[in-house]
Write a protein that holds these residues in place. Structure first.
Motif, PDB file in Angstrom:
ATOM      1  N   SER A 161       0.679  -1.145   0.096  1.00  9.05           N
ATOM      2  CA  SER A 161      -0.048  -0.037  -0.068  1.00  9.05           C
ATOM      3  C   SER A 161       0.853   1.468  -0.014  1.00  9.05           C
ATOM      4  CB  SER A 161      -0.905   0.049   1.222  1.00  9.05           C
ATOM      5  OG  SER A 161      -0.282   0.189   2.543  1.00  9.05           O
ATOM      6  N   LYS A 162       2.195   1.147   0.414  1.00 13.60           N
ATOM      7  CA  LYS A 162       2.933   2.224   0.380  1.00 13.60           C
ATOM      8  C   LYS A 162       3.367   2.713  -1.099  1.00 13.60           C
ATOM      9  CE  LYS A 162       5.367   2.419   4.817  1.00 13.60           C
ATOM     10  NZ  LYS A 162       6.483   1.591   5.638  1.00 13.60           N
ATOM     11  N   SER A 163       3.392   1.643  -1.885  1.00 13.54           N
ATOM     12  CA  SER A 163       3.852   2.097  -3.283  1.00 13.54           C
ATOM     13  C   SER A 163       3.029   2.214  -4.289  1.00 13.54           C
ATOM     14  CB  SER A 163       4.713   0.677  -3.808  1.00 13.54           C
ATOM     15  OG  SER A 163       3.736  -0.320  -3.847  1.00 13.54           O
ATOM     16  N   GLN A 164       1.548   1.992  -3.967  1.00 13.97           N
ATOM     17  CA  GLN A 164       0.356   2.166  -4.945  1.00 13.97           C
ATOM     18  C   GLN A 164      -0.941   1.989  -4.509  1.00 13.97           C
ATOM     19  OE1 GLN A 164       0.802  -1.529  -7.520  1.00 13.97           O
ATOM     20  NE2 GLN A 164       2.486  -1.628  -6.143  1.00 13.97           N
ATOM     21  N   ALA A 165      -2.065   2.376  -5.205  1.00 19.12           N
ATOM     22  CA  ALA A 165      -3.297   2.007  -4.858  1.00 19.12           C
ATOM     23  C   ALA A 165      -3.495   0.444  -4.731  1.00 19.12           C
ATOM     24  CB  ALA A 165      -4.267   2.838  -5.743  1.00 19.12           C
ATOM     25  N   ILE A 166      -4.197   0.084  -3.702  1.00 14.48           N
ATOM     26  CA  ILE A 166      -4.616  -1.289  -3.440  1.00 14.48           C
ATOM     27  C   ILE A 166      -6.177  -1.341  -3.480  1.00 14.48           C
ATOM     28  CG2 ILE A 166      -2.682  -1.729  -2.121  1.00 14.48           C
ATOM     29  CD1 ILE A 166      -4.194  -1.547   0.469  1.00 14.48           C
ATOM     30  N   LEU A 167      -6.695  -2.739  -3.637  1.00 16.18           N
ATOM     31  CA  LEU A 167      -8.071  -3.023  -3.603  1.00 16.18           C
ATOM     32  C   LEU A 167      -8.890  -2.441  -2.534  1.00 16.18           C
ATOM     33  CD1 LEU A 167      -8.156  -6.776  -4.676  1.00 16.18           C
ATOM     34  CD2 LEU A 167      -9.210  -4.718  -6.007  1.00 16.18           C
ATOM     35  N   GLN A 168      -8.359  -2.378  -1.215  1.00 18.85           N
ATOM     36  CA  GLN A 168      -9.033  -1.826  -0.121  1.00 18.85           C
ATOM     37  C   GLN A 168      -9.344  -0.324  -0.470  1.00 18.85           C
ATOM     38  OE1 GLN A 168      -9.965  -3.455   2.567  1.00 18.85           O
ATOM     39  NE2 GLN A 168     -11.091  -1.728   3.300  1.00 18.85           N
ATOM     40  N   ASP A 169      -8.581   0.438  -0.872  1.00 16.52           N
ATOM     41  CA  ASP A 169      -8.649   1.875  -1.247  1.00 16.52           C
ATOM     42  C   ASP A 169      -9.925   2.052  -2.277  1.00 16.52           C
ATOM     43  OD1 ASP A 169      -6.461   2.506  -0.141  1.00 16.52           O
ATOM     44  OD2 ASP A 169      -5.216   2.253  -1.941  1.00 16.52           O
ATOM     45  N   TYR A 170     -10.360   1.129  -2.881  1.00 18.63           N
ATOM     46  CA  TYR A 170     -11.640   1.364  -3.892  1.00 18.63           C
ATOM     47  C   TYR A 170     -12.902   0.565  -3.374  1.00 18.63           C
ATOM     48  CZ  TYR A 170      -8.854   3.597  -7.537  1.00 18.63           C
ATOM     49  OH  TYR A 170      -8.232   4.728  -8.252  1.00 18.63           O
ATOM     50  N   LYS A 171     -12.857  -0.110  -2.027  1.00 16.33           N
ATOM     51  CA  LYS A 171     -14.096  -0.570  -1.500  1.00 16.33           C
ATOM     52  C   LYS A 171     -14.891   0.675  -0.952  1.00 16.33           C
ATOM     53  CE  LYS A 171     -12.911  -5.230  -1.090  1.00 16.33           C
ATOM     54  NZ  LYS A 171     -11.816  -5.642  -0.502  1.00 16.33           N
ATOM     55  N   ASN A 172     -16.304   0.359  -1.113  1.00 15.42           N
ATOM     56  CA  ASN A 172     -17.134   1.263  -0.251  1.00 15.42           C
ATOM     57  C   ASN A 172     -17.227   2.716  -1.054  1.00 15.42           C
ATOM     58  OD1 ASN A 172     -17.766  -0.955   1.407  1.00 15.42           O
ATOM     59  ND2 ASN A 172     -15.913  -0.073   2.792  1.00 15.42           N
ATOM     60  N   LEU A 173     -17.069   2.840  -2.307  1.00 14.06           N
ATOM     61  CA  LEU A 173     -17.216   4.056  -3.163  1.00 14.06           C
ATOM     62  C   LEU A 173     -18.530   4.575  -2.899  1.00 14.06           C
ATOM     63  CD1 LEU A 173     -14.330   3.752  -5.781  1.00 14.06           C
ATOM     64  CD2 LEU A 173     -14.052   4.919  -3.736  1.00 14.06           C
ATOM     65  N   THR A 174     -18.759   5.995  -3.004  1.00 11.59           N
ATOM     66  CA  THR A 174     -20.001   6.449  -3.105  1.00 11.59           C
ATOM     67  C   THR A 174     -20.108   7.374  -4.353  1.00 11.59           C
ATOM     68  OG1 THR A 174     -20.201   6.238  -0.595  1.00 11.59           O
ATOM     69  CG2 THR A 174     -21.852   7.574  -1.924  1.00 11.59           C
ATOM     70  N   GLY A 175     -20.865   6.897  -5.116  1.00 14.25           N
ATOM     71  CA  GLY A 175     -20.674   8.010  -6.447  1.00 14.25           C
ATOM     72  C   GLY A 175     -19.634   7.834  -7.342  1.00 14.25           C
ATOM     73  N   LEU A 176     -18.718   7.081  -7.081  1.00 14.78           N
ATOM     74  CA  LEU A 176     -17.459   6.589  -8.046  1.00 14.78           C
ATOM     75  C   LEU A 176     -17.423   5.238  -8.260  1.00 14.78           C
ATOM     76  CD1 LEU A 176     -15.117   8.827  -5.721  1.00 14.78           C
ATOM     77  CD2 LEU A 176     -15.928   9.660  -7.920  1.00 14.78           C
ATOM     78  N   ASN A 177     -16.735   5.124  -9.323  1.00 12.38           N
ATOM     79  CA  ASN A 177     -16.311   3.780  -9.959  1.00 12.38           C
ATOM     80  C   ASN A 177     -14.897   3.582  -9.965  1.00 12.38           C
ATOM     81  OD1 ASN A 177     -19.005   3.371 -12.276  1.00 12.38           O
ATOM     82  ND2 ASN A 177     -18.927   2.687 -10.238  1.00 12.38           N
TER      83      ASN A 177
END
Length: 276
Positions: A123-139
């Motif tokens: 996660s220090k080096s890049q975006a991970i799956l967790q970052d994109y969980k539970n988004l509101t109004g975004l894909n």
């Protein structure tokens, strides 16, 4: 354990040769750019990573990645749409952690289980799956879309978290999708080869507790070679909170990006691509 170590050594030997995070696109994967000329330095972030996106030992496209904002600045590819299903597996870029890691995109799970990588390290080096969980109004919005590729390996390669940004869900499923699927088919009629550079303008908002930038704009540009003497170009830009895409000339987009970035004049393609 010894066997596992031997397998890892063998695997890393197989990966040697061409690496994934590279020093320049010109020297490593120039084939994704018209006349082998990437966009100029006006788009470069403070902490860039040049990624020749590699899957199953083959390069499929190129991405300039912003390590600080954890989003791609742009992805460049050849437009070669074909039928097929949409992949489901998301991949990450091990090389962003350092040159000792695999030179091909992998699943998070594989890195945790076979390469002794921790979630924190990844996660220090890049975006991970967790970052994109539970988004509101975004894909999870692809820059380089899977539908613009001809087979399952090339489509799977686009499912790298280094190729997506937080994109307004109405835009992603609406006007942007319409551009990717319909406008591109119309515009590329008669093109022999179409080079595409699709990118973002960093915004002031973030998701995932400030980890991943939400771009203010998403843009795309294309340079189409009709034959040896004839080329066409076009471009679009969208604000990342409206379901609306503006069709532009290549020159208009470059001028807009120059203003939005507030740095040097932006050039996306070699000068032989028409700006008007």
């Amino acid at each position: 354990l010894l066997l596992l170590l031997l397998l890892q050594v063998l695997a890393s030997c197989l990966w040697l040769g061409r690496s994934e995070v590279v020093t320049s696109f010109e020297s490593s994967c120039p084939q994704f750019f018209f006349r082998e000329t990437p966009p100029n330095e006006a788009l470069e972030p403070e902490s860039p990573a040049w990624i020749c996106q590699r899957y199953k030992n083959q390069y499929y496209f190129a991405t300039l990645y912003d390590r600080n904002r954890r989003i791609p600045v742009y992805s460049a590819y050849l437009y070669q749409p074909g039928p097929g299903t949409r992949p489901k597996t998301w991949l990450v870029e091990p090389q962003l952690m350092g040159p000792t890691y695999p030179k091909t995109m992998e699943r998070e799970w594989t890195l945790f289980n076979y390469f002794n990588v921790s979630l924190e390290q990844l996660s220090k080096s890049q975006a991970i799956l967790q970052d994109y969980k539970n988004l509101t109004g975004l894909n999870r919005g692809h820059l380089n879309p899977s539908s613009h590729h001809p087979d399952s390996s090339s489509r799977t390669a686009t499912f790298s978290l280094t190729n997506i940004v937080p994109q307004d869900e109405k835009l992603n499923g609406g006007a942007w999708n319409n551009y990717e699927q319909q406008t591109m088919i119309r515009r590329t009629q008669g093109c022999n080869t179409t080079y595409v550079v699709v990118g973002t303008v960093p915004g002031n908002n973030y998701i995932a507790k400030g980890r991943v930038n939400k771009p203010s704009h998403i843009w795309s540009s294309a340079c189409c070679e009709v034959d040896a003497n004839h080329r066409r170009a076009w471009a679009v830009i969208a604000e990342n909170d409206k379901n609306e895409v503006r069709l532009l000339t290549l020159g208009e987009l470059e001028d807009m990006l120059t203003q939005l970035y507030g740095r040097d004049q932006v050039s996306l393609f070699d000068s032989d691509c028409p700006r008007e």
